[in-house]
Motif scaffolding. Structure first.
Motif, short mmCIF file in Angstrom:
data_model
loop_
_atom_site.label_atom_id
_atom_site.label_comp_id
_atom_site.label_asym_id
_atom_site.label_seq_id
_atom_site.Cartn_x
_atom_site.Cartn_y
_atom_site.Cartn_z
N TYR A 331 0.85 -1.20 0.00
CA TYR A 331 0.00 0.00 0.00
C TYR A 331 0.88 1.25 0.00
CZ TYR A 331 1.07 0.15 5.01
OH TYR A 331 1.72 0.19 6.22
N LEU A 332 0.26 2.36 -0.38
CA LEU A 332 1.00 3.64 -0.42
C LEU A 332 0.32 4.66 0.49
CD1 LEU A 332 1.11 4.05 -4.32
CD2 LEU A 332 2.97 3.23 -2.89
N HIS A 333 1.11 5.52 1.07
CA HIS A 333 0.57 6.74 1.68
C HIS A 333 1.05 7.87 0.76
CE1 HIS A 333 0.19 5.13 6.07
NE2 HIS A 333 -0.70 4.64 5.26
N VAL A 334 0.11 8.49 0.10
CA VAL A 334 0.47 9.49 -0.91
C VAL A 334 0.29 10.89 -0.32
CG1 VAL A 334 0.11 10.25 -3.27
CG2 VAL A 334 -0.44 7.89 -2.63
N PHE A 335 1.32 11.70 -0.42
CA PHE A 335 1.26 13.08 0.07
C PHE A 335 1.41 14.02 -1.12
CE2 PHE A 335 2.86 10.39 3.38
CZ PHE A 335 2.16 10.80 4.50
N THR A 336 0.58 15.03 -1.16
CA THR A 336 0.74 16.05 -2.19
C THR A 336 1.70 17.09 -1.65
OG1 THR A 336 -1.53 15.68 -2.89
CG2 THR A 336 -0.52 17.74 -3.59
N TYR A 337 2.73 17.39 -2.43
CA TYR A 337 3.71 18.38 -1.96
C TYR A 337 3.01 19.71 -1.70
CZ TYR A 337 7.30 21.90 -1.88
OH TYR A 337 8.07 22.96 -1.49
N SER A 338 3.32 20.32 -0.58
CA SER A 338 2.87 21.70 -0.39
C SER A 338 3.99 22.50 0.26
CB SER A 338 1.57 21.76 0.40
OG SER A 338 1.80 21.43 1.72
N GLU A 339 4.03 23.75 -0.14
CA GLU A 339 5.12 24.64 0.25
C GLU A 339 5.14 24.84 1.77
OE1 GLU A 339 3.27 24.94 -2.39
OE2 GLU A 339 4.71 25.14 -4.04
N ARG A 340 6.33 24.81 2.33
CA ARG A 340 6.49 25.06 3.77
C ARG A 340 7.54 26.16 3.96
NH1 ARG A 340 2.56 22.44 4.34
NH2 ARG A 340 2.34 20.31 5.05
N ASP A 341 7.23 27.10 4.82
CA ASP A 341 8.17 28.21 5.09
C ASP A 341 9.52 27.67 5.53
OD1 ASP A 341 6.19 29.90 4.53
OD2 ASP A 341 5.82 30.57 6.58
N ASN A 342 10.56 28.39 5.18
CA ASN A 342 11.93 28.11 5.65
C ASN A 342 12.49 26.77 5.19
OD1 ASN A 342 11.95 30.53 7.16
ND2 ASN A 342 10.77 29.50 8.75
N THR A 343 11.96 26.23 4.10
CA THR A 343 12.53 24.99 3.59
C THR A 343 13.28 25.28 2.29
OG1 THR A 343 10.45 24.50 2.46
CG2 THR A 343 10.82 23.42 4.59
N HIS A 344 14.29 24.48 2.02
CA HIS A 344 15.10 24.67 0.82
C HIS A 344 14.27 24.45 -0.45
CE1 HIS A 344 18.43 24.50 -1.92
NE2 HIS A 344 18.04 23.29 -2.32
N ALA A 345 13.28 23.56 -0.37
CA ALA A 345 12.47 23.23 -1.56
C ALA A 345 11.77 24.45 -2.15
CB ALA A 345 11.45 22.16 -1.19
N LEU A 346 11.56 25.47 -1.33
CA LEU A 346 10.89 26.69 -1.82
C LEU A 346 11.69 27.35 -2.94
CD1 LEU A 346 9.64 28.54 1.38
CD2 LEU A 346 8.29 27.30 -0.32
N GLU A 347 13.00 27.11 -2.93
CA GLU A 347 13.86 27.76 -3.94
C GLU A 347 13.90 26.97 -5.25
OE1 GLU A 347 17.63 28.06 -1.93
OE2 GLU A 347 16.58 28.91 -0.20
N LEU A 348 13.35 25.77 -5.25
CA LEU A 348 13.45 24.92 -6.44
C LEU A 348 12.36 25.26 -7.45
CD1 LEU A 348 14.13 21.52 -4.62
CD2 LEU A 348 15.81 23.04 -5.69
#
Ligand code: SF4
Length: 424
Positions: A331-348
């Motif tokens: 089985y999978l637990h699927v998460f939809t990416y959502s922006e979080r403050d102060n994370t590096h991913a915001l710059e991608l």
């Protein structure tokens, strides 16, 4: 005699939060509080928040509004990850009286002694770098399975994740403390324990995060296996790079550690895994799954996956889909990416449009459904042990096989918290 003060809880998020709420509840009950359901009237309401939940802020506001309608004179305390990350934002929600950060949540009793309903919320929170020490937590009574927190915090720096900021560095309880707790749980009739933590495989760094002993996760499970009375253990979730062959082999030979792993993958594309700053490649993940299924063909394997991470192209997503499709997972637990403050991913860049994120989520949820159906069908006709849980409101009871197939059947009181042979 003065009437007891009453307290009600609501927990958002993960199993760790549930075990912590349960511990806070027991602490307050010891101090003389009477526990109420969240829907009932109480003198104090505690909301234990989560930063991973997409709508932490919205959910929190809604819950506080519900309390205000029902019991405007009651005290409202907000704690948990979201309270650590955004204390000022939460303090600004009308009706909130106290915001407790990560270091303060287990001192709630002291805070409540001094708290009165006022116009503005009090914030008790410090920088997460200053948070150390380990607060043992477990949930019991709330669920038949007991979730035992053995580790907290994380030293990794996955680019999408705020948990290290909310919970601090990796720290753990000592094996000796854990064994003593588990022995007590066994005496109290607990049959199944789910080991929980933020980064469980990183167990062994001690209460202050400074590794001074030889403890590690492998040693912990070896010791736990010998505790009389506990029939089942599950490992809530473990990073693939920390799930060593020796752990897999040990579980395959253990009668108590259930054939069930939950292993976060997050993406099936090595390029995206790199951007996520994960510490493994898909090849390592596939090797782990292969060894597990070779040693335990009946083993359930759950997978966390994130869709719509910045830079995830259609081709990357297809790679993830094909990879998951090809693996014998359950089985999978699927998460939809959502922006979080102060994370590096915001710059991608480029950001994936929201509707594409949702489409991808739906595609993987369908795949998960098919995987689960297939996994269940593979075991049809077999007899496996089911541990049934209590507290049914619907006249039905639920339980899980050793390999995590859910069974629902009409309530039979004599089966509650019992292992029952079940033909699938
Ligand atoms: S391993 Fe990564 S995703 Fe998991 S808590 Fe640590 S930083 Fe977050």
């Amino acid at each position: 005699m003065a009437e007891k003060r009453t307290v009600a809880f609501h927990t958002l998020g993960c199993k760790l939060n549930f075990s912590e709420t349960s511990t806070i509840s027991r602490m307050l009950e010891k101090e003389g509080f009477e526990k109420k359901e969240f829907d009932e009237k109480a003198d104090v309401y505690v909301i234990n928040t989560c930063s991973v939940t997409d709508n932490a802020d919205k959910e929190c506001r809604q819950l506080v509004r519900r309390i205000q309608r029902k019991a405007p004179e009651s005290l409202v305390v907000i704690t948990g990850c979201y309270a650590q990350l955004k204390p000022a934002e939460i303090a600004g929600i009308p009706g909130v009286d106290l915001v407790l950060g990560a270091a303060e949540k287990f001192n709630i009793g002291d805070h409540l002694r001094e708290l009165t309903k006022g116009d503005s919320a009090k914030i008790c929170s410090c920088d997460i770098e200053e948070v150390s020490g380990f607060n043992a937590s477990f949930s019991v009574n709330d669920r038949t399975r007991t979730f035992l927190k053995v580790q907290d915090g994380c030293d990794y720096n996955c680019s999408f994740c705020t948990i290290p900021m909310a919970r601090g560095k990796s720290r753990s309880d000592s094996i000796i403390n854990i064994l003593s707790q588990v022995n007590k749980l066994a005496v109290n009739g607990v049959k199944e324990i789910v080991l929980t933590g933020v980064n469980l495989g990183d167990f062994g760094k001690g209460p202050d995060g400074n590794k001074t002993n030889e403890e590690n996760f492998y040693r912990l499970i070896q010791e736990l296996d010998n505790v009389e009375g506990i029939e089942r253990y599950r490992i809530s979730s473990i990073e693939p790079n920390l799930l060593t062959n020796e752990i897999i082999e040990f579980v395959s030979n253990s009668k108590k550690f259930m054939p069930h792993f939950h292993i976060p993958l997050q993406s099936g594309s090595n390029r995206i895994l790199g951007l996520m700053r994960r510490r493994y490649k898909r090849e390592l993940y596939a090797e782990r799954v292969k060894l597990i299924k070779m040693l335990m063909p009946h083993c359930a394997i759950g997978v966390d996956v994130i869709v719509g991470f910045p830079g995830e192209t259609d081709a990357d997503f297809k790679e993830t889909f094909d990879f998951l499709h090809s693996l014998p997972i359950s089985y999978l637990h699927v998460f939809t990416y959502s922006e979080r403050d102060n994370t590096h991913a915001l710059e991608l860049k480029p950001v994936v449009p929201i509707h594409t994120r949702h489409e991808r989520n739906k595609t993987l949820r369908n795949l998960s459904y098919m995987k689960m159906q297939y996994f269940t069908e593979q075991h049809t006709g077999q007899t496996r042990k089911v541990l049934f849980e209590g507290h049914s409101k619907t006249g039905m009871m639920e339980g899980y096989t050793d390999n995590y197939i859910k069974i629902t059947t009409p309530q039979r009181d004599e089966w509650v918290n019992e292992l029952v042979e079940w033909k699938l």
